[in-house]
Design a protein around this motif. Structure first.
Motif, mmCIF file in Angstrom:
data_model
loop_
_atom_site.group_PDB
_atom_site.id
_atom_site.type_symbol
_atom_site.label_atom_id
_atom_site.label_comp_id
_atom_site.label_asym_id
_atom_site.label_seq_id
_atom_site.Cartn_x
_atom_site.Cartn_y
_atom_site.Cartn_z
ATOM 1 N N THR A 15 1.575 5.788 -7.471
ATOM 2 C CA THR A 15 0.333 5.906 -8.237
ATOM 3 C C THR A 15 -0.400 7.160 -7.768
ATOM 4 O O THR A 15 -0.023 7.773 -6.768
ATOM 5 N N PRO A 16 -1.468 7.546 -8.471
ATOM 6 C CA PRO A 16 -2.241 8.715 -8.015
ATOM 7 C C PRO A 16 -2.999 8.471 -6.712
ATOM 8 O O PRO A 16 -3.542 9.419 -6.139
ATOM 9 N N LEU A 17 -3.027 7.211 -6.241
ATOM 10 C CA LEU A 17 -3.804 6.874 -5.045
ATOM 11 C C LEU A 17 -2.978 7.145 -3.793
ATOM 12 O O LEU A 17 -2.530 6.232 -3.100
ATOM 13 N N ARG A 18 -2.792 8.409 -3.490
ATOM 14 C CA ARG A 18 -1.923 8.799 -2.383
ATOM 15 C C ARG A 18 -2.708 8.861 -1.074
ATOM 16 O O ARG A 18 -3.009 9.927 -0.542
ATOM 17 N N TYR A 19 -3.028 7.680 -0.574
ATOM 18 C CA TYR A 19 -3.746 7.538 0.693
ATOM 19 C C TYR A 19 -2.939 6.634 1.613
ATOM 20 O O TYR A 19 -2.398 5.615 1.174
ATOM 21 N N ALA A 20 -2.857 7.014 2.867
ATOM 22 C CA ALA A 20 -2.165 6.197 3.863
ATOM 23 C C ALA A 20 -3.208 5.645 4.830
ATOM 24 O O ALA A 20 -3.782 6.380 5.639
ATOM 25 N N PHE A 21 -3.470 4.355 4.742
ATOM 26 C CA PHE A 21 -4.500 3.688 5.541
ATOM 27 C C PHE A 21 -3.958 3.469 6.942
ATOM 28 O O PHE A 21 -3.021 2.704 7.149
ATOM 29 N N LEU A 22 -4.561 4.133 7.926
ATOM 30 C CA LEU A 22 -4.022 4.115 9.282
ATOM 31 C C LEU A 22 -4.925 3.408 10.288
ATOM 32 O O LEU A 22 -4.665 3.465 11.484
ATOM 33 N N THR A 23 -5.961 2.733 9.808
ATOM 34 C CA THR A 23 -6.849 2.012 10.720
ATOM 35 C C THR A 23 -6.310 0.595 10.883
ATOM 36 O O THR A 23 -6.672 -0.320 10.132
ATOM 37 N N GLY A 24 -5.444 0.425 11.872
ATOM 38 C CA GLY A 24 -4.694 -0.817 12.007
ATOM 39 C C GLY A 24 -5.556 -2.045 12.201
ATOM 40 O O GLY A 24 -5.278 -3.105 11.626
ATOM 41 N N HIS A 25 -6.626 -1.953 13.012
ATOM 42 C CA HIS A 25 -7.421 -3.150 13.261
ATOM 43 C C HIS A 25 -8.168 -3.593 12.009
ATOM 44 O O HIS A 25 -8.374 -4.789 11.801
ATOM 45 N N HIS A 26 -8.538 -2.661 11.133
ATOM 46 C CA HIS A 26 -9.194 -3.082 9.894
ATOM 47 C C HIS A 26 -8.206 -3.706 8.917
ATOM 48 O O HIS A 26 -8.584 -4.560 8.108
ATOM 49 N N MET A 27 -6.965 -3.268 8.967
ATOM 50 C CA MET A 27 -5.926 -3.983 8.205
ATOM 51 C C MET A 27 -5.861 -5.434 8.649
ATOM 52 O O MET A 27 -5.790 -6.361 7.831
ATOM 53 N N LEU A 28 -5.863 -5.638 9.965
ATOM 54 C CA LEU A 28 -5.807 -6.995 10.508
ATOM 55 C C LEU A 28 -7.033 -7.797 10.100
ATOM 56 O O LEU A 28 -6.926 -8.969 9.721
ATOM 57 N N PHE A 29 -8.210 -7.181 10.151
ATOM 58 C CA PHE A 29 -9.433 -7.897 9.791
ATOM 59 C C PHE A 29 -9.396 -8.340 8.331
ATOM 60 O O PHE A 29 -9.732 -9.487 8.008
ATOM 61 N N MET A 30 -9.011 -7.432 7.420
ATOM 62 C CA MET A 30 -8.979 -7.792 6.001
ATOM 63 C C MET A 30 -7.886 -8.821 5.729
ATOM 64 O O MET A 30 -8.076 -9.723 4.892
ATOM 65 N N ALA A 31 -6.751 -8.697 6.405
ATOM 66 C CA ALA A 31 -5.689 -9.690 6.241
ATOM 67 C C ALA A 31 -6.174 -11.069 6.677
ATOM 68 O O ALA A 31 -5.891 -12.089 6.024
ATOM 69 N N THR A 32 -6.914 -11.122 7.773
ATOM 70 C CA THR A 32 -7.448 -12.395 8.254
ATOM 71 C C THR A 32 -8.468 -12.960 7.273
ATOM 72 O O THR A 32 -8.469 -14.159 6.970
ATOM 73 N N LEU A 33 -9.342 -12.119 6.762
ATOM 74 C CA LEU A 33 -10.345 -12.569 5.793
ATOM 75 C C LEU A 33 -9.685 -13.163 4.555
ATOM 76 O O LEU A 33 -10.060 -14.251 4.086
ATOM 77 N N LEU A 34 -8.700 -12.462 3.996
ATOM 78 C CA LEU A 34 -8.034 -12.952 2.788
ATOM 79 C C LEU A 34 -7.317 -14.271 3.058
ATOM 80 O O LEU A 34 -7.333 -15.186 2.227
ATOM 81 N N MET A 40 -10.034 1.764 -1.634
ATOM 82 C CA MET A 40 -11.306 2.098 -1.004
ATOM 83 C C MET A 40 -11.386 3.556 -0.549
ATOM 84 O O MET A 40 -12.431 4.202 -0.719
ATOM 85 N N PRO A 41 -10.319 4.126 0.037
ATOM 86 C CA PRO A 41 -10.401 5.563 0.355
ATOM 87 C C PRO A 41 -10.629 6.420 -0.884
ATOM 88 O O PRO A 41 -11.322 7.444 -0.815
ATOM 89 N N SER A 60 0.822 -1.212 0.000
ATOM 90 C CA SER A 60 0.000 0.000 0.000
ATOM 91 C C SER A 60 0.854 1.259 0.000
ATOM 92 O O SER A 60 0.504 2.252 -0.657
ATOM 93 N N LEU A 61 1.968 1.244 0.726
ATOM 94 C CA LEU A 61 2.865 2.406 0.733
ATOM 95 C C LEU A 61 3.500 2.617 -0.634
ATOM 96 O O LEU A 61 3.656 3.757 -1.101
ATOM 97 N N LEU A 62 3.883 1.517 -1.292
ATOM 98 C CA LEU A 62 4.443 1.631 -2.643
ATOM 99 C C LEU A 62 3.412 2.179 -3.621
ATOM 100 O O LEU A 62 3.718 3.040 -4.456
ATOM 101 N N LEU A 63 2.191 1.692 -3.532
ATOM 102 C CA LEU A 63 1.141 2.195 -4.410
ATOM 103 C C LEU A 63 0.840 3.666 -4.128
ATOM 104 O O LEU A 63 0.609 4.452 -5.050
ATOM 105 N N GLY A 121 1.623 14.402 -1.300
ATOM 106 C CA GLY A 121 0.198 14.515 -1.554
ATOM 107 C C GLY A 121 -0.658 13.503 -0.827
ATOM 108 O O GLY A 121 -1.867 13.424 -1.082
ATOM 109 N N ALA A 122 -0.079 12.706 0.080
ATOM 110 C CA ALA A 122 -0.845 11.661 0.753
ATOM 111 C C ALA A 122 -1.872 12.252 1.704
ATOM 112 O O ALA A 122 -1.678 13.302 2.305
ATOM 113 N N VAL A 123 -2.985 11.537 1.843
ATOM 114 C CA VAL A 123 -4.064 11.923 2.748
ATOM 115 C C VAL A 123 -4.243 10.793 3.762
ATOM 116 O O VAL A 123 -4.345 9.628 3.369
ATOM 117 N N PRO A 124 -4.275 11.082 5.056
ATOM 118 C CA PRO A 124 -4.472 10.011 6.039
ATOM 119 C C PRO A 124 -5.880 9.437 5.952
ATOM 120 O O PRO A 124 -6.862 10.174 5.900
#
Length: 515
Positions: free
Chosen positions: A119-138, A167-168, A112-115, A315-318
Motif C-alpha cells: 500500500t502507499p503507507l510505507r512506514y515501518a513501526f519500530l517502537t517495540g514496546h508500543h506494539m506490545l501495549f497496543m497488542a495487550t489493549l486489543l 498512525m504514522p 503491518s509489513l505487508l501493508l 520508500g519505507a520510512v522508519p
C-alpha cells in the motif's frame, strides 16, 4: 502447541518487546542490504542498540525523578483516582492474556509489513514496546467482549497491523514540519495529541515566534543550554511543591516522599528541601541522556534503513518513539510538559465537577510520565506550526485528551476497568474505546463492525498519504510555508516533497551523527 506458544512468547517477550534489540536487528539488516563490511554491520547495530538503551536509561531516570513529585502533587491536592500507566496495566494483563498477546503482536507486525509493502503507507513501526501495549489493549477489549481466542488473535492482529502503518501517516505532514525532511516518522500511540497540537498551532500561532528564539538578558544566557534550563525549571517546580506538600501534609508524611524505590526519608526540613533540589537536577540529567540517545539512533538507523527500503519495503520510512522529535525544539519539550500537565489538571477538575457525577466517568489523575513524553512531543509539534503559542495551546489540548480518553477507555476494559491504572496515551483511548464498543456487537456482528472500523482507519490513512503527504502539503502559518511538489520522475510513494524545504523558523537542523 505448547512449544509454539513458548516460541511466540520468547520472540515477543525477549526480542520484539525490546525496542533496543529490534532497532539493532533492523539496523544490521539495513547495513547488510547496503553491502557494508561485517565490522560496519556489527558496529552500527551495537551503536543503534546502545542509543535506544540510552533513551531507556533516560526514561528510567525521568520516572524515578518524577515519582516523589507525583506523590507531592497528589498529597497537596487531595485528589484520588486512576493513574494511567501503560507498563502497569500491561503487567497486570499479561498474567491472564500472555499467550494471546504474543500471537496477536506477531501477526500484527507481519500484517503491518505487508501493508507497508503493498500500500502507499510505507512506514515501518519500530517502537517495540508500543506494539506490545497496543497488542495487550486489543486483547483485553476483545476478550472482555466475550470473543474466543481465534477471533482475538486474528481480528486483533489485523487491527494492530493497520494502526502500525496508519498512525504514522496521519501525523507525517506535521512530523515533516518538525524535522524539515522525510527521514523519520512518529511511531508512538500518542499521535492524536500530536496532530491536535500541530493543528492548534496553525490556528493560534500565526505571529508567534518559536520557543527556540527566546531572547534572554545577558545575565541569563546560561539558560540557553537546554540541560541547564530544564534542570533549573524542574528544581523550582520541585521546591514549590515540596513546600506546599510540607505545609499541607505535615513533616511526618512529607519527609517520607523520597523513601520509595530504595530512597531515604528526609531527616529534617533542610534535608527534605535539598532532596527536592537533587531530584530536579536528576531530571535535567535524564533529559540530556534521552537527547544523546536520540542523536545516536538517528546517526545509525537512518542510513541503515535506506538499505531496507531499497530491498524489502521500497520508500519505507522508519517510525520511531516520541523522543525522536525532542532535539528539534528542546525548549518546547519543557513548555509542553508543563502545559500538558496543566491541561490534565483542568481535565481532572472537569471530570470531578461534571463528567464523574453526570456520566460516571472515572477520575483520571495527571500522571507525570505520560505528560512529560507526550506533552513534550506535543509541545514540539505545536511549536513547529505555531511557535510559543502553538506549543502552549497544543500541549494543553494534549493534556486534556490524555485525561478524558483514558476515562472513556475504562468503560470497555471489563474487570480491568476496576484497576487503579489504565493506558495513558491518546491513541489507546480513542481506538480502544471504538474497538471495545464495536466488539460488543456479538460474535458475528462485532467482528464485522471491528473490521469495518479497521478498514475505515486504513482507508483514511491512504487518502491522507496520497492527497496530503505525497502532494507535498506542509502545515504551518501561511506566510512562511511554501508548497512543494513531488520530485519529477519519482513515484509519489517514494518522493521526498520536503527535501528542498528548510526546517521551520527557529527549529534546529536535524542532529548530526555523533562522532
Amino acid at each position: 502447541m505448547d512449544v509454539l506458544v513458548s516460541i511466540a512468547k520468547f520472540l515477543v517477550d525477549e526480542i520484539l518487546s525490546e525496542p533496543a534489540y529490534l532497532i539493532g536487528l533492523i539496523t544490521a539488516a539495513g547495513l547488510i542490504a547496503l553491502r557494508k563490511s561485517a565490522g560496519q554491520v556489527v558496529g552500527g547495530a551495537i551503536k543503534a542498540t546502545l542509543g535506544f538503551l540510552l533513551i531507556g536509561a533516560g526514561a528510567g531516570l525521568v520516572v524515578s525523578s518524577l515519582a516523589p513529585l507525583g506523590e507531592m502533587i497528589q498529597g497537596s491536592t487531595g485528589a484520588h483516582g486512576v493513574i494511567p500507566t501503560n507498563e502497569a496495566i500491561v503487567g497486570i494483563a499479561q498474567a491472564e492474556y500472555g499467550a494471546r498477546v504474543a500471537w496477536l503482536m506477531i501477526l500484527g507486525f507481519a500484517v503491518s509489513l505487508l501493508l507497508a509493502r503493498f500500500t502507499p503507507l510505507r512506514y515501518a513501526f519500530l517502537t517495540g514496546h508500543h506494539m506490545l501495549f497496543m497488542a495487550t489493549l486489543l486483547t483485553m477489549v476483545l476478550a472482555a467482549a466475550g470473543h474466543n481466542s481465534v477471533v482475538v488473535v486474528v481480528v486483533g492482529g489485523v487491527l494492530l497491523g493497520i494502526m502500525l502503518v496508519a498512525m504514522p501517516a496521519f501525523a507525517h505532514p506535521w512530523t515533516k514540519r518538525v524535522t524539515g525532511n522525510n527521514t523519520v516518522a512518529i511511531g508512538h500511540f500518542g499521535t492524536a495529541g500530536y496532530i491536535a497540537a500541530g493543528a492548534a498551532g496553525q490556528l493560534v500561532g500565526r505571529r508567534s515566534r518559536s520557543t527556540e528564539d527566546m531572547k534572554l538578558p545577558e545575565g541569563l544566557r546560561f539558560l540557553r543550554d537546554s540541560m541547564v534550563a530544564t534542570a533549573l525549571s524542574m528544581l523550582l517546580i520541585y521546591l514549590v511543591m515540596a513546600v506546599v506538600f510540607l505545609l499541607k501534609a505535615g513533616r511526618e508524611t512529607a519527609f517520607k516522599a523520597f523513601a520509595g524505590d530504595g530512597g531515604t526519608a528526609a531527616t529534617d526540613v533542610g534535608n527534605y528541601l535539598m532532596q527536592s533540589v537533587m531530584q530536579g537536577l536528576q531530571f535535567g540529567i535524564a533529559v540530556a541522556v534521552i537527547l544523546f540517545g536520540v542523536r545516536t539512533i538517528l546517526g545509525e538507523l537512518v542510513p541503515a534503513f535506506q538499505g531496507i527500503a531499497q530491498r524489502v519495503v521500497p520508500g519505507a520510512v522508519p517510525s520511531l518513539d516520541a523522543p525522536i522529535v525532542f532535539p528539534y525544539a528542546q525548549n518546547a519539550v519543557l513548555i509542553g510538559f508543563v502545559c500538558s500537565f496543566l491541561g490534565g489538571l483542568v481535565g481532572l477538575g472537569l471530570l470531578s465537577a461534571v463528567f464523574h457525577p453526570a456520566f460516571g466517568l472515572a477520575l483520571v489523575l495527571p500522571g507525570l510520565v505520560p505528560h512529560f513524553f507526550t506533552g513534550g512531543a506535543a509541545g514540539v509539534f505545536g511549536n513547529a506550526t505555531g511557535g510559543r503559542r502553538g506549543a502552549v495551546v497544543g500541549a494543553f489540548l494534549n493534556g486534556v485528551l490524555i485525561t478524558f480518553l483514558p476515562a472513556l477507555l475504562l468503560k470497555v476494559l471489563g474487570a480491568f476497568g476496576e484497576e487503579n491504572t489504565t493506558f495513558g496515551d491518546a491513541d489507546f483511548g480513542w481506538f480502544g474505546s471504538l474497538v471495545g464498543n464495536a466488539a460488543k456487537g456479538g460474535s458475528v456482528g462485532g467482528v464485522v463492525l471491528m473490521l469495518l472500523l479497521g478498514l475505515a482507519v486504513l482507508g483514511a490513512a491512504v487518502v491522507v498519504q496520497r492527497r496530503v503527504v505525497d502532494a507535498g502539503w506542509v502545515p504551518g502559518a501561511g506566510r512562511d510555508v511554501p508548497r512543494a511538489a513531488p520530485d519529477e520522475g519519482v513515484p509519489p510513494s517514494t518522493s521526498r516533497p520536503y527535501a528542498r524545504l528548510a526546517p521551520p523558523t527557529g527549529a534546529p537542523k536535524p542532529p548530526p551523527p555523533p562522532e
